[in-house]
Design a protein around this motif. Structure first.
Motif, PDB file in Angstrom:
ATOM      1  N   GLU A  72      19.986  38.776  36.612  1.00  0.00           N
ATOM      2  CA  GLU A  72      19.181  37.766  35.928  1.00  0.00           C
ATOM      3  C   GLU A  72      18.142  37.212  36.891  1.00  0.00           C
ATOM      4  OE1 GLU A  72      20.301  33.319  34.870  1.00  0.00           O
ATOM      5  OE2 GLU A  72      21.161  34.680  33.374  1.00  0.00           O
ATOM      6  N   ASP A  73      16.857  37.472  36.603  1.00  0.00           N
ATOM      7  CA  ASP A  73      15.762  36.926  37.415  1.00  0.00           C
ATOM      8  C   ASP A  73      15.957  37.174  38.905  1.00  0.00           C
ATOM      9  OD1 ASP A  73      14.439  35.952  35.151  1.00  0.00           O
ATOM     10  OD2 ASP A  73      15.572  34.073  35.211  1.00  0.00           O
ATOM     11  N   GLY A  74      16.309  38.401  39.257  1.00  0.00           N
ATOM     12  CA  GLY A  74      16.447  38.761  40.660  1.00  0.00           C
ATOM     13  C   GLY A  74      17.747  38.333  41.300  1.00  0.00           C
ATOM     14  N   CYS A  75      18.706  37.909  40.486  1.00  0.00           N
ATOM     15  CA  CYS A  75      20.003  37.468  41.000  1.00  0.00           C
ATOM     16  C   CYS A  75      21.121  38.330  40.425  1.00  0.00           C
ATOM     17  CB  CYS A  75      20.288  36.026  40.581  1.00  0.00           C
ATOM     18  SG  CYS A  75      19.028  34.833  41.017  1.00  0.00           S
ATOM     19  N   ILE A  76      22.194  38.498  41.198  1.00  0.00           N
ATOM     20  CA  ILE A  76      23.456  38.985  40.654  1.00  0.00           C
ATOM     21  C   ILE A  76      24.179  37.772  40.087  1.00  0.00           C
ATOM     22  CG2 ILE A  76      25.731  39.902  41.209  1.00  0.00           C
ATOM     23  CD1 ILE A  76      24.516  41.725  43.231  1.00  0.00           C
ATOM     24  N   LYS A  77      24.566  37.862  38.826  1.00  0.00           N
ATOM     25  CA  LYS A  77      25.237  36.734  38.175  1.00  0.00           C
ATOM     26  C   LYS A  77      26.583  37.170  37.618  1.00  0.00           C
ATOM     27  CE  LYS A  77      24.920  33.409  34.364  1.00  0.00           C
ATOM     28  NZ  LYS A  77      24.242  33.070  33.090  1.00  0.00           N
ATOM     29  N   ILE A  78      27.613  36.368  37.889  1.00  0.00           N
ATOM     30  CA  ILE A  78      28.876  36.516  37.181  1.00  0.00           C
ATOM     31  C   ILE A  78      28.865  35.487  36.065  1.00  0.00           C
ATOM     32  CG2 ILE A  78      30.059  35.068  38.908  1.00  0.00           C
ATOM     33  CD1 ILE A  78      31.594  37.819  36.629  1.00  0.00           C
ATOM     34  N   ASN A  79      29.151  35.923  34.856  1.00  0.00           N
ATOM     35  CA  ASN A  79      28.995  35.083  33.684  1.00  0.00           C
ATOM     36  C   ASN A  79      30.289  34.397  33.271  1.00  0.00           C
ATOM     37  OD1 ASN A  79      26.096  35.604  32.454  1.00  0.00           O
ATOM     38  ND2 ASN A  79      26.819  37.538  33.283  1.00  0.00           N
ATOM     39  N   GLU A  80      30.133  33.184  32.791  1.00  0.00           N
ATOM     40  CA  GLU A  80      31.257  32.376  32.331  1.00  0.00           C
ATOM     41  C   GLU A  80      32.064  33.126  31.280  1.00  0.00           C
ATOM     42  OE1 GLU A  80      33.849  29.549  32.052  1.00  0.00           O
ATOM     43  OE2 GLU A  80      32.035  28.831  33.031  1.00  0.00           O
ATOM     44  N   SER A  81      33.386  33.179  31.499  1.00  0.00           N
ATOM     45  CA  SER A  81      34.256  33.814  30.507  1.00  0.00           C
ATOM     46  C   SER A  81      35.128  32.801  29.794  1.00  0.00           C
ATOM     47  CB  SER A  81      35.162  34.853  31.187  1.00  0.00           C
ATOM     48  OG  SER A  81      36.120  34.220  32.019  1.00  0.00           O
ATOM     49  N   GLY A  82      35.329  31.635  30.432  1.00  0.00           N
ATOM     50  CA  GLY A  82      36.219  30.641  29.869  1.00  0.00           C
ATOM     51  C   GLY A  82      37.677  31.066  29.928  1.00  0.00           C
ATOM     52  N   MET A  83      37.971  32.108  30.721  1.00  0.00           N
ATOM     53  CA  MET A  83      39.322  32.664  30.770  1.00  0.00           C
ATOM     54  C   MET A  83      39.879  32.715  32.185  1.00  0.00           C
ATOM     55  SD  MET A  83      38.804  35.765  28.006  1.00  0.00           S
ATOM     56  CE  MET A  83      40.550  36.196  27.996  1.00  0.00           C
ATOM     57  N   GLY A  84      39.276  31.966  33.108  1.00  0.00           N
ATOM     58  CA  GLY A  84      39.807  31.914  34.461  1.00  0.00           C
ATOM     59  C   GLY A  84      39.453  33.122  35.296  1.00  0.00           C
ATOM     60  N   GLU A  85      40.119  33.236  36.431  1.00  0.00           N
ATOM     61  CA  GLU A  85      39.807  34.268  37.409  1.00  0.00           C
ATOM     62  C   GLU A  85      39.972  35.670  36.839  1.00  0.00           C
ATOM     63  OE1 GLU A  85      41.094  35.487  41.992  1.00  0.00           O
ATOM     64  OE2 GLU A  85      41.989  33.756  40.990  1.00  0.00           O
ATOM     65  N   ALA A  86      38.859  36.443  36.868  1.00  0.00           N
ATOM     66  CA  ALA A  86      38.857  37.823  36.370  1.00  0.00           C
ATOM     67  C   ALA A  86      39.449  37.928  34.969  1.00  0.00           C
ATOM     68  CB  ALA A  86      39.601  38.748  37.341  1.00  0.00           C
ATOM     69  N   GLY A  87      39.247  36.870  34.167  1.00  0.00           N
ATOM     70  CA  GLY A  87      39.876  36.834  32.851  1.00  0.00           C
ATOM     71  C   GLY A  87      39.062  37.452  31.734  1.00  0.00           C
ATOM     72  N   ALA A  88      37.791  37.738  31.996  1.00  0.00           N
ATOM     73  CA  ALA A  88      36.952  38.341  30.966  1.00  0.00           C
ATOM     74  C   ALA A  88      37.487  39.714  30.576  1.00  0.00           C
ATOM     75  CB  ALA A  88      35.514  38.468  31.461  1.00  0.00           C
ATOM     76  N   LYS A  89      37.202  40.106  29.355  1.00  0.00           N
ATOM     77  CA  LYS A  89      37.677  41.401  28.870  1.00  0.00           C
ATOM     78  C   LYS A  89      37.228  42.532  29.787  1.00  0.00           C
ATOM     79  CE  LYS A  89      37.696  44.383  24.789  1.00  0.00           C
ATOM     80  NZ  LYS A  89      37.223  44.562  23.393  1.00  0.00           N
ATOM     81  N   ASP A  90      36.001  42.463  30.264  1.00  0.00           N
ATOM     82  CA  ASP A  90      35.532  43.461  31.224  1.00  0.00           C
ATOM     83  C   ASP A  90      34.994  42.729  32.444  1.00  0.00           C
ATOM     84  OD1 ASP A  90      35.013  46.003  32.254  1.00  0.00           O
ATOM     85  OD2 ASP A  90      32.944  45.979  31.510  1.00  0.00           O
ATOM     86  N   GLY A  91      35.895  42.044  33.151  1.00  0.00           N
ATOM     87  CA  GLY A  91      35.531  41.309  34.351  1.00  0.00           C
ATOM     88  C   GLY A  91      36.192  41.897  35.575  1.00  0.00           C
ATOM     89  N   GLY A  92      36.150  41.145  36.662  1.00  0.00           N
ATOM     90  CA  GLY A  92      36.740  41.584  37.918  1.00  0.00           C
ATOM     91  C   GLY A  92      35.746  41.484  39.053  1.00  0.00           C
ATOM     92  N   ASP A  93      36.236  41.547  40.256  1.00  0.00           N
ATOM     93  CA  ASP A  93      35.389  41.428  41.440  1.00  0.00           C
ATOM     94  C   ASP A  93      34.561  42.692  41.638  1.00  0.00           C
ATOM     95  OD1 ASP A  93      36.713  38.994  41.848  1.00  0.00           O
ATOM     96  OD2 ASP A  93      38.271  39.964  43.052  1.00  0.00           O
ATOM     97  N   ILE A  94      33.460  42.561  42.401  1.00  0.00           N
ATOM     98  CA  ILE A  94      32.629  43.712  42.717  1.00  0.00           C
ATOM     99  C   ILE A  94      32.471  43.832  44.229  1.00  0.00           C
ATOM    100  CG2 ILE A  94      31.396  43.685  40.525  1.00  0.00           C
ATOM    101  CD1 ILE A  94      29.005  42.405  41.970  1.00  0.00           C
ATOM    102  N   ILE A  95      32.182  45.043  44.697  1.00  0.00           N
ATOM    103  CA  ILE A  95      31.962  45.290  46.117  1.00  0.00           C
ATOM    104  C   ILE A  95      30.680  46.087  46.317  1.00  0.00           C
ATOM    105  CG2 ILE A  95      34.402  45.223  46.720  1.00  0.00           C
ATOM    106  CD1 ILE A  95      34.368  48.318  46.788  1.00  0.00           C
ATOM    107  N   PHE A  96      30.082  45.927  47.494  1.00  0.00           N
ATOM    108  CA  PHE A  96      29.027  46.833  47.916  1.00  0.00           C
ATOM    109  C   PHE A  96      29.730  48.028  48.540  1.00  0.00           C
ATOM    110  CE2 PHE A  96      25.943  48.514  51.002  1.00  0.00           C
ATOM    111  CZ  PHE A  96      24.909  48.800  50.128  1.00  0.00           C
ATOM    112  N   ALA A  97      29.703  49.144  47.821  1.00  0.00           N
ATOM    113  CA  ALA A  97      30.581  50.268  48.149  1.00  0.00           C
ATOM    114  C   ALA A  97      29.927  51.340  49.010  1.00  0.00           C
ATOM    115  CB  ALA A  97      31.097  50.901  46.861  1.00  0.00           C
ATOM    116  N   ASN A  98      28.641  51.198  49.326  1.00  0.00           N
ATOM    117  CA  ASN A  98      27.975  52.242  50.092  1.00  0.00           C
ATOM    118  C   ASN A  98      28.417  52.315  51.540  1.00  0.00           C
ATOM    119  OD1 ASN A  98      26.521  53.080  47.918  1.00  0.00           O
ATOM    120  ND2 ASN A  98      24.499  52.535  48.716  1.00  0.00           N
ATOM    121  N   LYS A  99      28.994  51.219  52.041  1.00  0.00           N
ATOM    122  CA  LYS A  99      29.305  51.203  53.466  1.00  0.00           C
ATOM    123  C   LYS A  99      30.362  50.146  53.758  1.00  0.00           C
ATOM    124  CE  LYS A  99      27.048  50.739  58.004  1.00  0.00           C
ATOM    125  NZ  LYS A  99      27.499  52.050  58.497  1.00  0.00           N
ATOM    126  N   LYS A 100      31.246  50.446  54.703  1.00  0.00           N
ATOM    127  CA  LYS A 100      32.116  49.430  55.277  1.00  0.00           C
ATOM    128  C   LYS A 100      31.431  48.875  56.525  1.00  0.00           C
ATOM    129  CE  LYS A 100      36.654  51.079  53.734  1.00  0.00           C
ATOM    130  NZ  LYS A 100      38.017  51.492  54.164  1.00  0.00           N
TER     131      LYS A 100
END
Length: 263
Positions: A72-100
């Motif tokens: 959204e407007d040049g930002c990564i946004k996690i959207n309100e689910s109203g269901m708590g931590e990783a509670g959205a139907k298709d939610g969960g944490d994300i990682i930058f996976a190209n490199k450790k």
């Protein structure tokens, strides 16, 4: 140290630059942000979010990006689910996976909605069927005034920029919900520092007796959570490196200007 302080100054400039919300000076603000980002690149920073796509990013323990995350407007946004931590139907944490990353500075901007909670993880490992925070220290992202977590823990160690549940950020200089904060995480040979709005607020040392003591006194202690304790005790695994991750805690939170300099 001189180069580090220069990078912090650039980060402060970025904090006063373009907002991700609409305003009549949006183009001028965007130009200011680009200038600040260029200064960071000259200091050796590389953007790991291009402001337009999720290139390089995916869900933790999955191959795609959960739909709860948007751009959204040049930002990564996690959207309100109203269901708590990783509670959205298709939610969960994300990682930058190209490199450790092993020794690095991670810089980013963040803002939260009223009562919102999130976090930034580093040195994370992917552990099947386990959450990301079982292996990764967390830079807390929080609305300190309106989220109950700010009053839990010990001495404010769950407030923004704290090492979650272990070390409180001092001074606590976060801005109110709806306003942008600048942040930096420095990791070098086990020494870790958190910065918030241009000020160092946390310092600690991994893989030391003091680190073990902090774990023993946290929610990740051997008695309370043995799996997490063993992983965090040797944080970063055999090579002392890991992924950078963003937390879905079920609230509206925005991240921008995410960049890394390897040391």
């Amino acid at each position: 140290m001189k180069r580090l302080m220069c990078a912090i100054s650039c980060m402060a400039v970025a904090a006063m630059a373009a907002s991700c919300v609409s305003n009549p000076n949006k183009k001028a603000a965007a130009d200011s942000t680009a200038t600040a980002q260029t200064a960071d690149v000259e200091e050796g920073f590389v953007a790991i979010f291009d402001g337009k796509t999720f290139d390089g990013w995916r869900g933790y323990n999955r191959t795609d990006v959960p739909s709860a995350w948007t751009i959204e407007d040049g930002c990564i946004k996690i959207n309100e689910s109203g269901m708590g931590e990783a509670g959205a139907k298709d939610g969960g944490d994300i990682i930058f996976a190209n490199k450790k990353f092993k020794n690095f500075e991670l810089a980013f901007d963040w803002k939260v909605d009223k009562g919102a909670n999130s976090g930034v993880f580093y040195l994370a490992q992917e552990i099947p069927n386990q959450p990301i925070y079982i292996s990764a220290p967390e830079y807390q992202v929080l609305d300190n005034e309106n989220h109950p977590d700010a009053k839990l823990g010990v001495d404010g160690n769950r407030q923004s920029a704290s090492l979650y549940d272990m070390i409180p950020a001092k001074p606590q200089n976060s801005k109110p919900f709806g306003e942008w904060n600048t942040a930096k995480i420095l990791v070098y040979d086990g020494t870790v520092a958190h910065f918030q709005n241009g000020t160092q607020v946390v310092e600690y040392h991994l893989w030391t007796p003091k680190w073990k003591e902090m774990l023993d006194n946290s929610k990740f202690s051997k008695d309370k959570w043995p799996e997490a304790y063993e992983l965090l005790l040797n944080c970063g695994g055999e090579n002392h490196e890991g992924y950078i991750g963003l937390q879905d805690h079920g609230n509206n939170v925005w991240f921008r200007n995410i960049r890394v300099k390897e040391l």
